[in-house]
Design an enzyme around this catalytic site. Structure first.
Site, PDB file in Angstrom:
ATOM      1  N   SER A  72      36.799  42.694  37.202  1.00 13.91           N
ATOM      2  CA  SER A  72      37.177  43.793  35.957  1.00 13.91           C
ATOM      3  C   SER A  72      36.010  43.459  35.041  1.00 13.91           C
ATOM      4  O   SER A  72      34.927  43.940  34.894  1.00 13.91           O
ATOM      5  CB  SER A  72      38.448  43.360  35.709  1.00 13.91           C
ATOM      6  OG  SER A  72      39.114  43.722  34.303  1.00 13.91           O
ATOM      7  N   ASP A 287      36.912  49.753  32.021  1.00  8.80           N
ATOM      8  CA  ASP A 287      35.600  48.850  32.109  1.00  8.80           C
ATOM      9  C   ASP A 287      34.934  48.691  33.740  1.00  8.80           C
ATOM     10  O   ASP A 287      35.319  49.407  34.256  1.00  8.80           O
ATOM     11  CB  ASP A 287      37.178  47.891  32.298  1.00  8.80           C
ATOM     12  CG  ASP A 287      38.370  47.247  33.073  1.00  8.80           C
ATOM     13  OD1 ASP A 287      37.958  48.280  33.800  1.00  8.80           O
ATOM     14  OD2 ASP A 287      38.510  46.998  33.045  1.00  8.80           O
ATOM     15  N   ALA A 380      46.565  47.628  24.006  1.00 10.56           N
ATOM     16  CA  ALA A 380      45.997  48.050  23.112  1.00 10.56           C
ATOM     17  C   ALA A 380      44.451  48.378  24.325  1.00 10.56           C
ATOM     18  O   ALA A 380      43.333  49.157  23.719  1.00 10.56           O
ATOM     19  CB  ALA A 380      45.694  46.919  21.962  1.00 10.56           C
ATOM     20  N   PRO A 501      46.623  31.610  24.397  1.00 13.97           N
ATOM     21  CA  PRO A 501      45.024  31.187  25.225  1.00 13.97           C
ATOM     22  C   PRO A 501      44.921  32.350  26.366  1.00 13.97           C
ATOM     23  O   PRO A 501      46.115  33.771  26.455  1.00 13.97           O
ATOM     24  CB  PRO A 501      45.787  30.534  26.022  1.00 13.97           C
ATOM     25  CG  PRO A 501      46.941  29.970  25.982  1.00 13.97           C
ATOM     26  CD  PRO A 501      47.269  31.503  24.600  1.00 13.97           C
ATOM     27  N   SER A 502      43.655  33.163  26.630  1.00 12.80           N
ATOM     28  CA  SER A 502      43.110  34.454  27.613  1.00 12.80           C
ATOM     29  C   SER A 502      43.524  33.818  28.681  1.00 12.80           C
ATOM     30  O   SER A 502      43.272  32.232  28.922  1.00 12.80           O
ATOM     31  CB  SER A 502      42.135  34.123  27.222  1.00 12.80           C
ATOM     32  OG  SER A 502      41.329  34.694  28.598  1.00 12.80           O
ATOM     33  N   THR A 504      42.084  35.338  31.834  1.00 13.79           N
ATOM     34  CA  THR A 504      41.153  35.734  31.969  1.00 13.79           C
ATOM     35  C   THR A 504      39.866  34.983  31.789  1.00 13.79           C
ATOM     36  O   THR A 504      38.347  35.370  32.398  1.00 13.79           O
ATOM     37  CB  THR A 504      41.185  37.228  32.000  1.00 13.79           C
ATOM     38  OG1 THR A 504      40.597  37.745  30.998  1.00 13.79           O
ATOM     39  CG2 THR A 504      42.183  37.503  32.867  1.00 13.79           C
ATOM     40  N   ARG A 509      42.488  33.618  22.485  1.00 15.47           N
ATOM     41  CA  ARG A 509      42.146  35.153  21.063  1.00 15.47           C
ATOM     42  C   ARG A 509      42.829  34.589  19.929  1.00 15.47           C
ATOM     43  O   ARG A 509      43.950  34.439  20.218  1.00 15.47           O
ATOM     44  CB  ARG A 509      42.308  36.440  22.833  1.00 15.47           C
ATOM     45  CG  ARG A 509      41.612  35.934  23.544  1.00 15.47           C
ATOM     46  CD  ARG A 509      41.666  37.730  24.489  1.00 15.47           C
ATOM     47  NE  ARG A 509      41.389  37.602  25.810  1.00 15.47           N
ATOM     48  CZ  ARG A 509      40.243  38.002  26.159  1.00 15.47           C
ATOM     49  NH1 ARG A 509      38.974  37.397  25.692  1.00 15.47           N
ATOM     50  NH2 ARG A 509      40.357  38.189  27.443  1.00 15.47           N
TER      51      ARG A 509
HETATM   52  C1  G16 Z   1      43.633  41.914  32.833  1.00 18.96           C
HETATM   53  C2  G16 Z   1      45.045  41.632  32.567  1.00 18.96           C
HETATM   54  C3  G16 Z   1      45.089  42.495  31.737  1.00 18.96           C
HETATM   55  C4  G16 Z   1      45.243  42.026  30.108  1.00 18.96           C
HETATM   56  C5  G16 Z   1      43.620  41.760  30.016  1.00 18.96           C
HETATM   57  C6  G16 Z   1      43.032  40.530  29.147  1.00 18.96           C
HETATM   58  O1  G16 Z   1      42.567  42.991  32.908  1.00 18.96           O
HETATM   59  O2  G16 Z   1      45.276  42.658  33.926  1.00 18.96           O
HETATM   60  O3  G16 Z   1      47.067  43.072  30.833  1.00 18.96           O
HETATM   61  O4  G16 Z   1      45.286  42.292  29.392  1.00 18.96           O
HETATM   62  O5  G16 Z   1      43.004  40.555  31.305  1.00 18.96           O
HETATM   63  O6  G16 Z   1      43.442  39.507  29.397  1.00 18.96           O
HETATM   64  P1  G16 Z   1      43.575  38.147  28.811  1.00 18.96           P
HETATM   65  O7  G16 Z   1      43.705  38.232  27.056  1.00 18.96           O
HETATM   66  O8  G16 Z   1      44.895  36.959  29.202  1.00 18.96           O
HETATM   67  O9  G16 Z   1      42.486  37.656  29.110  1.00 18.96           O
HETATM   68  P2  G16 Z   1      41.153  42.993  33.315  1.00 18.96           P
HETATM   69  O10 G16 Z   1      41.125  44.848  32.803  1.00 18.96           O
HETATM   70  O11 G16 Z   1      40.100  41.948  33.013  1.00 18.96           O
HETATM   71  O12 G16 Z   1      42.322  43.151  35.133  1.00 18.96           O
END
Ligand code: G16
Length: 540
Positions: A72, A287, A380, A501-502, A504, A509
């Site tokens: 993503s 994205d 957001a 914590p993130s 992904t 954050r």
């Molecule tokens: C993914 C999730 C979203 C989340 C984003 C960031 O989005 O599907 O729900 O808001 O990651 O998550 P985090 O802050 O935990 O890193 P995407 O578009 O990257 O698949």
């Protein structure tokens, strides 16, 4: 579709194939959006996800399960994988632990043992034939990783359906179509052509007879959204939807998400470099896998204004509420947000509709939105959609009094991808509302003024040292951090800040907002410094 399967695992084949996909010395976790990390670490994980997807399909009586290979918004060097459940929703959370368990099995023998444990615990009948549909984004690492996935599927006797290059929401759409075809809940034709035709037909109904808006400029993040949007624009008349497609370079190495895309625009609060914003024209950014969208524009002084997921939620919820009322229906509309929602948006929305706050991650928002007859959810960052409950859909379909509002509401249920956030479909919904309201971006933006805010990434040694509660609005560990945040926020006009914590990326954050830009920047600087110090202490 797969033929009937044997009642036991072919351990010899699985062990052999597994040895071709050795596990690196890394601990994996199925996070916010599945597994996501540096692409060169993922081969074994994706092989094992193939095994898990097959088990999930068998467990659900042979329903089609989806697998999407994408990272993503992450940089191009990363990749990831996530599973999609039968109605196009995220993998049920009860299976996330199985995914993590398989990914971390230390050897081929441990992998077999973990598979057997899952089969026993989840009471899986291996004779049930499984079907898995899988797709991928434009990352250079995808072909190799898809091969690993296919090896996993084949070693458990599942052939799989290759969807090829798709956006994440297209894969979710296909899964739902496969599982509902021939039923009264049929969602559409299970092809990309079916997806484009469904959206084009619904949008044409909604746009017909309205004055055209000036062309919309779209930044496709140099990702899969570009070919998808081009395919879509070939099935819809330019007279109905004039588009200017930019950042559509999917072949230059390193271009994906680089200084463009929804995450860049949202985080930097500026247009991609080199974009000349014509005052009051509409711009948007997808994205890397086209499941998020943010809009933006410049005013006549050249000042940049962001129309993010919060603004989209407000726009869409208001429009749907008006259609429901005009059609003479009684259906409640609710909105779901996360802690990232700007305080001004929450104040604006809570005065109009029931509003819920949940932790980050589509699965949380989607689930909460299902509790409303019509649930609008948006993060957001631009990830979101609208869910119509089965009762709401049948109420709309069977309403005895035809009206333009009812016809438009019906078309809205078709134009929106109800499986997951979808940049293309969300774009059509936003364009619909602007057409119907006869609004430009300035009128849309006028609903409320965002509090100045700042979102920063902090790279720490161990993001797992951070835990949160209260829908991520309070940090529990490291101890003392929350008290520190509150001490500063308490002294700040309209101050709000949180640390999480993130799921992904390998970072923490920090979000801060306040009455003025100076105060908001002060908050984030404070929180960042404090988070860093606490993280260091926690890791010592
Ligand atoms: C993914 C999730 C979203 C989340 C984003 C960031 O989005 O599907 O729900 O808001 O990651 O998550 P985090 O802050 O935990 O890193 P995407 O578009 O990257 O698949």
């Amino acid at each position: 579709m797969a033929a009937a399967s044997p009642a036991t695992l072919n351990e010899v084949v699985i062990k052999h194939r597994s040895s071709l996909h050795p596990r690196p010395d890394v601990t994996f976790a199925y996070g916010t959006a599945g597994f996501r990390t540096s692409a060169d670490l993922l081969d074994s994980v994706i092989f094992r996800v193939g095994l898990l997807a097959a088990l999930r399909s068998k467990k659900l009586g042979g329903k089609v399960i989806g697998v999407m290979v994408t990272a993503s918004h992450n940089p191009e060097k990363d990749n990831g994988v996530k599973l999609v459940d039968p109605m196009g929703e995220m993998l049920h959370s009860s299976w996330e632990a199985y995914a993590t368990q398989l990914a971390n099995a230390l050897s081929a023998e441990a992998l077999i043992a973990a598979l057997q444990q899952i089969i026993l615990a989840a009471e899986i009948d291996l004779t049930v034939p499984a079907t898995v549909v899988y797709g991928h984004d434009t990352r250079p690492s995808c072909p190799g990783l898809v091969k690993a996935l296919e090896d996993g599927l084949e070693s458990i006797g599942v052939k799989g359906i290759a969807a090829g290059l798709v956006t994440t929401p297209q894969l979710h759409y296909l899964v739902r179509c496969y599982n509902t075809q021939g039923t009264k809940e049929a969602y559409g034709e299970a092809t990309l052509e079916g997806y484009y035709q469904k959206l084009a037909a619904a949008y044409t109904t909604l746009a017909k007879g309205r004055h055209l808006l000036p062309a919309l400029t779209i930044d496709c993040a140099n990702g899969v959204g570009a070919p998808a949007l081009k395919a879509f624009s070939s099935v819809i008349s330019h007279d109905i939807l004039p588009l200017i497609i930019t950042r559509d370079d999917t072949t230059t190495r390193g271009a994906l998400n680089s200084e463009c895309g929804a995450d860049y625009v949202k985080t930097k609060q500026q247009a991609p470099p080199g974009t000349t914003l014509v005052p009051y024209q509409r711009y948007c950014s997808y994205d890397g896998d086209a499941d998020r969208i943010v809009y933006y524009y410049a005013d006549d002084k050249g000042v940049f204004h962001l129309l993010d997921g919060d603004k989209i939620a407000g726009l869409v919820a208001g429009f749907i509420m008006d259609l429901v009322k005009e059609a003479g229906l009684e259906l409640e509309v609710g909105v779901v947000q996360t802690a990232y929602a700007n305080g001004a948006s929450t104040e604006y929305l809570t005065n109009k509709v029931p509003t819920t706050c949940v932790p980050t991650g589509v699965k949380h928002l989607h689930h909460a939105a299902e509790s409303y007859p019509i649930g609008v959810y948006f993060e957001a960052n631009g990830h979101g959609t609208v869910l119509f409950s089965p009762t709401a859909l049948s109420t709309i379909a069977s309403h005895p009094t035809p009206s333009p509002a009812l016809a438009n509401l019906q078309a809205v249920t078709e134009v929106i991808n109800q499986t997951v956030g979808d940049a293309l479909s969300d774009m059509l919904l936003v364009e619909t509302v602007l057409l119907h309201r006869k609004w430009g971006p300035g009128e849309w933006d006028a609903a409320y003024t965002d509090l100045p805010n700042r979102l920063v990434k902090v790279f720490v040694k161990d993001r797992y040292a951070f835990s949160t509660e209260d829908a991520e609005r309070k940090v529990v560990t490291p101890e003392g951090l929350q008290a520190g945040v509150e001490a500063i926020v308490g002294k700040t006009e309209k101050g709000r800040s949180f640390v999480r914590p993130s799921g992904t990326e390998d970072c923490v954050r920090v979000y801060a907002e306040a009455a003025t830009r100076e105060l908001a920047d002060g908050e984030s600087t404070f929180s960042r410094r404090r988070a860093l110090n606490e993280a260091k202490q926690a890791n010592d």
